[in-house]
Write a protein that holds these residues in place. Structure first.
Motif, PDB file in Angstrom:
ATOM      1  N   ILE A  68      13.257   6.990   1.806  1.00  0.00           N
ATOM      2  CA  ILE A  68      12.385   6.525   0.895  1.00  0.00           C
ATOM      3  C   ILE A  68      12.466   7.168  -0.450  1.00  0.00           C
ATOM      4  O   ILE A  68      11.990   8.178  -0.551  1.00  0.00           O
ATOM      5  CB  ILE A  68      10.876   6.032   0.991  1.00  0.00           C
ATOM      6  N   SER A  69      12.964   6.606  -1.487  1.00  0.00           N
ATOM      7  CA  SER A  69      13.077   7.285  -2.743  1.00  0.00           C
ATOM      8  C   SER A  69      11.853   7.845  -3.199  1.00  0.00           C
ATOM      9  O   SER A  69      10.811   7.075  -3.302  1.00  0.00           O
ATOM     10  CB  SER A  69      13.853   6.294  -3.935  1.00  0.00           C
ATOM     11  N   GLY A  70      11.907   9.284  -3.766  1.00  0.00           N
ATOM     12  CA  GLY A  70      10.811   9.782  -4.140  1.00  0.00           C
ATOM     13  C   GLY A  70       9.843  10.264  -2.948  1.00  0.00           C
ATOM     14  O   GLY A  70       9.085  11.280  -3.413  1.00  0.00           O
ATOM     15  N   GLY A  71      10.014  10.085  -1.838  1.00  0.00           N
ATOM     16  CA  GLY A  71       9.407  10.736  -0.768  1.00  0.00           C
ATOM     17  C   GLY A  71       9.907  12.275  -0.493  1.00  0.00           C
ATOM     18  O   GLY A  71      10.832  12.640  -0.976  1.00  0.00           O
ATOM     19  N   PRO A  72       8.795  13.035   0.275  1.00  0.00           N
ATOM     20  CA  PRO A  72       9.366  14.264   0.724  1.00  0.00           C
ATOM     21  C   PRO A  72      10.553  14.472   1.473  1.00  0.00           C
ATOM     22  O   PRO A  72      11.367  15.462   0.932  1.00  0.00           O
ATOM     23  CB  PRO A  72       8.114  14.840   1.584  1.00  0.00           C
ATOM     24  N   ALA A  73      10.884  13.798   2.039  1.00  0.00           N
ATOM     25  CA  ALA A  73      12.451  13.675   2.964  1.00  0.00           C
ATOM     26  C   ALA A  73      13.522  13.438   1.739  1.00  0.00           C
ATOM     27  O   ALA A  73      14.619  14.227   1.929  1.00  0.00           O
ATOM     28  CB  ALA A  73      12.498  12.965   4.018  1.00  0.00           C
ATOM     29  N   TRP A  74      13.215  12.571   1.162  1.00  0.00           N
ATOM     30  CA  TRP A  74      14.264  12.293  -0.070  1.00  0.00           C
ATOM     31  C   TRP A  74      14.396  13.466  -0.992  1.00  0.00           C
ATOM     32  O   TRP A  74      15.443  13.977  -1.273  1.00  0.00           O
ATOM     33  CB  TRP A  74      13.865  11.047  -0.899  1.00  0.00           C
ATOM     34  N   ARG A  75      13.263  14.204  -1.371  1.00  0.00           N
ATOM     35  CA  ARG A  75      13.353  15.261  -2.418  1.00  0.00           C
ATOM     36  C   ARG A  75      13.895  16.455  -1.604  1.00  0.00           C
ATOM     37  O   ARG A  75      14.500  17.531  -2.299  1.00  0.00           O
ATOM     38  CB  ARG A  75      11.926  15.694  -2.853  1.00  0.00           C
ATOM     39  N   GLY A  76      13.475  16.725  -0.133  1.00  0.00           N
ATOM     40  CA  GLY A  76      14.240  17.880   0.587  1.00  0.00           C
ATOM     41  C   GLY A  76      15.618  18.056   0.487  1.00  0.00           C
ATOM     42  O   GLY A  76      16.372  19.013   0.587  1.00  0.00           O
TER      43      GLY A  76
ATOM     44  N   GLY B  48       0.759  -1.298   0.003  1.00  0.00           N
ATOM     45  CA  GLY B  48       0.127  -0.054   0.058  1.00  0.00           C
ATOM     46  C   GLY B  48       0.893   1.296  -0.157  1.00  0.00           C
ATOM     47  O   GLY B  48       2.165   1.450  -0.332  1.00  0.00           O
ATOM     48  N   LYS B  49       0.130   2.333   0.114  1.00  0.00           N
ATOM     49  CA  LYS B  49       0.742   3.675   0.042  1.00  0.00           C
ATOM     50  C   LYS B  49       0.619   4.402   1.647  1.00  0.00           C
ATOM     51  O   LYS B  49      -0.268   3.848   2.427  1.00  0.00           O
ATOM     52  CB  LYS B  49       0.212   4.477  -0.800  1.00  0.00           C
ATOM     53  N   LEU B  50       1.385   5.428   1.764  1.00  0.00           N
ATOM     54  CA  LEU B  50       1.079   6.047   3.203  1.00  0.00           C
ATOM     55  C   LEU B  50       1.374   7.580   2.858  1.00  0.00           C
ATOM     56  O   LEU B  50       1.917   7.882   1.814  1.00  0.00           O
ATOM     57  CB  LEU B  50       2.116   5.367   4.182  1.00  0.00           C
ATOM     58  N   GLU B  51       0.988   8.323   3.873  1.00  0.00           N
ATOM     59  CA  GLU B  51       1.287   9.758   3.931  1.00  0.00           C
ATOM     60  C   GLU B  51       2.117  10.259   4.959  1.00  0.00           C
ATOM     61  O   GLU B  51       1.989   9.732   6.160  1.00  0.00           O
ATOM     62  CB  GLU B  51      -0.217  10.580   3.851  1.00  0.00           C
ATOM     63  N   GLY B  52       3.163  10.963   4.569  1.00  0.00           N
ATOM     64  CA  GLY B  52       4.158  11.047   5.565  1.00  0.00           C
ATOM     65  C   GLY B  52       5.451  12.037   5.059  1.00  0.00           C
ATOM     66  O   GLY B  52       5.267  12.496   3.971  1.00  0.00           O
ATOM     67  N   ILE B  53       6.583  11.519   5.584  1.00  0.00           N
ATOM     68  CA  ILE B  53       7.928  12.141   5.193  1.00  0.00           C
ATOM     69  C   ILE B  53       8.534  11.358   4.193  1.00  0.00           C
ATOM     70  O   ILE B  53       9.419  11.631   3.497  1.00  0.00           O
ATOM     71  CB  ILE B  53       8.795  12.712   6.210  1.00  0.00           C
ATOM     72  N   GLY B  54       8.285   9.861   4.454  1.00  0.00           N
ATOM     73  CA  GLY B  54       9.091   8.957   3.293  1.00  0.00           C
ATOM     74  C   GLY B  54      10.343   8.656   3.917  1.00  0.00           C
ATOM     75  O   GLY B  54      11.374   8.880   3.700  1.00  0.00           O
TER      76      GLY B  54
END
Length: 756
Positions: A317-325, A295-301
């Motif tokens: 997690i690749s692609g997640g907000p923390a990864w992007r930041g 499944g999917k989740l909503e958070g920072i990854g």
């Protein structure tokens, strides 16, 4: 680390049948809230299931008892801020009696420690409240040692109060200094336009910002611009109020824990003494474990783990907000969590589940994490939550060209599989597809990247290994009964017979180690990476404990993850503890820190069995030439020397546990750390001058999928800054050049014959 679970279901079922027949007597027990009978039943189930199903169960004797005692007390009070030395003296008489209590289903020790812990926790509330009542004097020249493991227990209440005072002072001091920095930055930013500041914030968030988040940022910006700078007294008071609120919140979470929660801690102390990968899942944890598998989740990854009293980031997690930041890093320790512009909550000492609950949240909302870096610096990181896709755990590939020759990179973050659906995608099928795609693009070599890959399905390892060899053994598996089984690739087809490099690091574990070991034993691939991989050579099964009790009215008993088998290389050696040693060793930032299986005191031992029957790959004749050439390059590479120097500095910093509580000295310490860190900025600024691109099918998809394009652009950007990938391409180049030279030589000889 991820584990290899359920790879041979027939073995699992045999264990269950034996256990079900043996524990049929545990039936028809009535339920009551926190019923000690449930605790006794759990002890009986736990020890029986482990003794019958574990690969090599430890004897439940006095030594076993000592191990439980040490781990359990440390789990209850890791920072030694609750128990007194007199409590420990009272507990110590049970140090060698726990084995007997477990066998007799006695709860005397648990009841004593549980009731004392609750009492001491209640008393400690007044300690921190008194410490935060009045302004704190940061001019006093004193310090604190945060090495709680070596610290003695306090001998008196007064001594314990002073320990709390210093711990509280360190927390408020760090916050005060950080707030002063923030205020200084605000004053500097007032010379910039709102548009410039918004642009900087967007870049930090990976240029992905929801409309709501952008509006929130602009509101905060206007609010900050209109606010008058706070005085020192105001900032000092603010940090005390914030710390008090955090500690009150922390203790409110603790108050919510009941006897059953604390008994789970005791049960896990017992389970984990059999080996590091045997553990107990209470009902709610088992549910979260199941949810995490899909499944999917909503958070920072980000993936987190508990280390003593602290919560540490283990993976982005690749692609997640923390990864992007790009600001948050693996190894960062989370000290505080704040929702948007609310006051931060101190999460040191808080349960991992509760920390996760604070960090997770709806898409588009802001969370601010106060983190401590591995080098000791403290930073506040703002992240806009977003949807985190499990899709990014799947295999992906890229193409790079060097000296006119194309090479392929395949990244495999885990060995995934859906045991319930054979038609679903799995790592074995996906890697075969990626190899075929790369072949169509005309690549002359492939890099398989399994760095940070903690494992997964054993079946997929066999499937993937079989893509690169003719039929033959991939891994050997040995059960508790001593029976050995060799798992073969039975397909004579070789999907890829060209140059192959496998990249590993110290976090490559379990299934990753099987693949690397098999390819190394066949001499099919050059293994490049850390000195050795993680060193996990065991297989686990998750067993639902509820199935053993008929007519159970006690409530959900949870599940047990226990080690049932060991796997071995085809050369007979185990990967347990020793891992897989790289053919080409490259230094990394964590090279000297204790992080592997070998650093765990109760890890299972290394051993070996007879080798399987296999033939070494002979089609890559310039294998040794490529390895030797790489070693020469690395010896003279200044970037490699800088990385090794940084790794040694991190090791030294990791040993530093003393902090000044005098504000000027604390600031100097932080400045020194920041200045030293700048020396190693060249590591993160490095670029390898290689250009990576997606395969044609992805290029087509990205025209209509902006998110996918962003993910791949970010991946290619990281590859272009990756010195390890660069060296892997150099190795492929050497392997390829040898083949080309051989081909050219043969062609020249042929031409000479024709001309003559």
């Amino acid at each position: 680390m991820n584990t290899i679970i359920q790879f041979m279901k027939r073995h699992y079922k045999i264990v269950l049948v034996v256990l079900a027949l043996s524990i049929g007597l545990l039936s028809f027990i009535k339920k009551s809230k926190n019923d000690p009978e449930k605790d006794k039943l759990l002890l009986e189930l736990l020890t029986y299931v482990i003794e019958k199903g574990h690969y090599n169960p430890a004897a439940i004797d006095d030594n076993f008892s000592k191990g439980i005692y040490k781990d359990y007390i440390a789990a209850l009070d890791p920072s030694k801020r609750f128990f007194l030395q007199s409590d420990i003296d009272e507990f110590a008489k049970y140090e060698t009696q726990l084995d007997d209590q477990i066998k007799n289903k006695e709860l005397t020790f648990f009841d004593l420690t549980y009731s004392r812990l609750i009492k001491r926790m209640e008393e400690s509330k007044s300690y921190y409240k008194v410490a935060l009542e009045n302004p704190i004097d940061y001019s006093v020249n004193e310090e604190i040692n945060t090495d709680y493991e070596k610290a003695p227990y306090c001998k008196s209440i007064d001594e314990l109060k002073d320990r709390w005072r210093k711990q509280v002072k360190l927390s408020t001091l760090a916050s005060l200094v950080e707030q002063q920095k923030v205020q200084e930055d605000i004053l500097k930013n007032k010379n910039k336009t709102p548009e410039e500041r918004l642009k900087e914030f967007k870049i930090k968030q990976g240029n992905k910002l929801t409309k709501e988040a952008e509006e929130k940022f602009q509101q905060n910006l206007a609010k900050a611009d209109n606010e008058k700078p706070k005085t020192y007294e105001e900032l000092e008071k603010s940090t005390r109020e914030s710390t008090l609120k955090s500690l009150n919140d922390n203790f409110s979470f603790i108050k919510d824990l009941d006897r059953e929660d604390w008994f789970s801690v005791y049960v896990n102390a017992i389970a984990s003494r059999f080996d590091p990968h045997t553990s107990y899942f209470p009902a709610d944890e088992k549910e979260r474990f199941d949810v995490s598998m899909s499944g999917k989740l909503e958070g920072i990854g980000a993936r987190l783990q508990k280390k003593n009293d602290f919560t540490e980031i283990t993976e982005l997690i690749s692609g997640g907000p923390a990864w992007r930041g790009k600001d948050l890093e693996a190894g960062d320790v989370i000290l505080k969590v704040a929702q948007g512009d609310s006051d931060p909550v101190d999460v040191v000492g808080m349960r991992l589940d509760d920390v996760v609950k604070k960090i997770k949240g709806p898409k588009g909302t802001e969370v601010r994490l106060t983190v401590k870096r591995a080098d000791g610096t403290i930073k506040v990181i703002s992240i806009i939550r977003d949807e985190v896709e499990i899709e990014e755990t799947y295999a992906k590939s890229s193409i790079v060209e060097r000296n006119g020759v194309k090479y392929g990179i395949i990244y495999l973050p885990k060995f995934y599989i859906d045991f319930e659906n054979k038609d679903s995608r799995d790592a074995g099928k996906d890697i075969a597809i990626e190899v075929e795609r790369l072949k169509k693009e005309g690549v002359q070599g492939i890099v398989m990247d399994v760095r940070d890959n903690g494992g997964g399905s054993l079946k997929t390892v066999v499937d993937i290994g079989g893509l690169f060899i003719e039929q033959g053994p991939i891994v050997q598996v040995k059960s508790a009964a001593g029976k050995k089984e060799v798992l073969y690739d039975k397909d004579p087809k070789v999907e890829w017979d060209g140059p192959l490099v496998i990249m590993t690091n110290e976090f490559s574990a379990s299934a990753s180690e099987i693949l690397a070991a098999a390819m190394q034993d066949y001499k099919r691939a050059v293994i490049i990476g850390s000195k050795q991989t993680y060193g996990k050579g065991t297989v686990q099964n998750v067993i639902d404990l509820n199935q053993f009790v008929r007519g159970n009215t006690l409530g959900d008993l949870g599940a047990l993850k226990t080690t049932t088998q060991k796997f071995y290389r085809i050369n007979g050696g185990s990967t347990q503890l020793e891992g897989v040693k790289s053919d080409i060793v490259m230094p990394d930032s964590y090279a000297y820190l204790k992080m592997g299986e070998r650093d765990v005191d109760n890890a299972m031992a290394w051993d070996k069995i007879d080798a399987a029957d296999y033939k070494v790959w002979t089609k890559q004749q310039n294998f040794d030439y490529a390895v030797a050439n790489s070693k020469k390059r690395l010896e003279s590479n200044p970037q490699m020397k800088l990385i090794d120097e940084n790794a040694r500095w991190r090791e030294e910093r990791n040993k530093e546990d003393i902090y000044s509580l005098q504000i000027d000295k604390f600031k100097l310490e932080q400045k020194h750390l920041e200045d030293t860190s700048k020396k190693y900025k060249a590591i993160s600024d490095y670029t390898n001058a290689l250009q990576f691109k997606s395969l044609p099918y992805e290029e087509t998809q990205m025209k209509n999928d902006i998110t996918l394009k962003e993910k791949r652009d970010r991946w290619h950007e990281s590859l272009a800054k990756d010195i390890y990938v660069e060296e892997a391409i150099h190795v492929l180049d050497d392997m390829q050049s040898g083949v080309v030279k051989k081909t050219l030589s043969a062609k020249m000889k042929k031409d000479k014959v024709v001309k003559s």
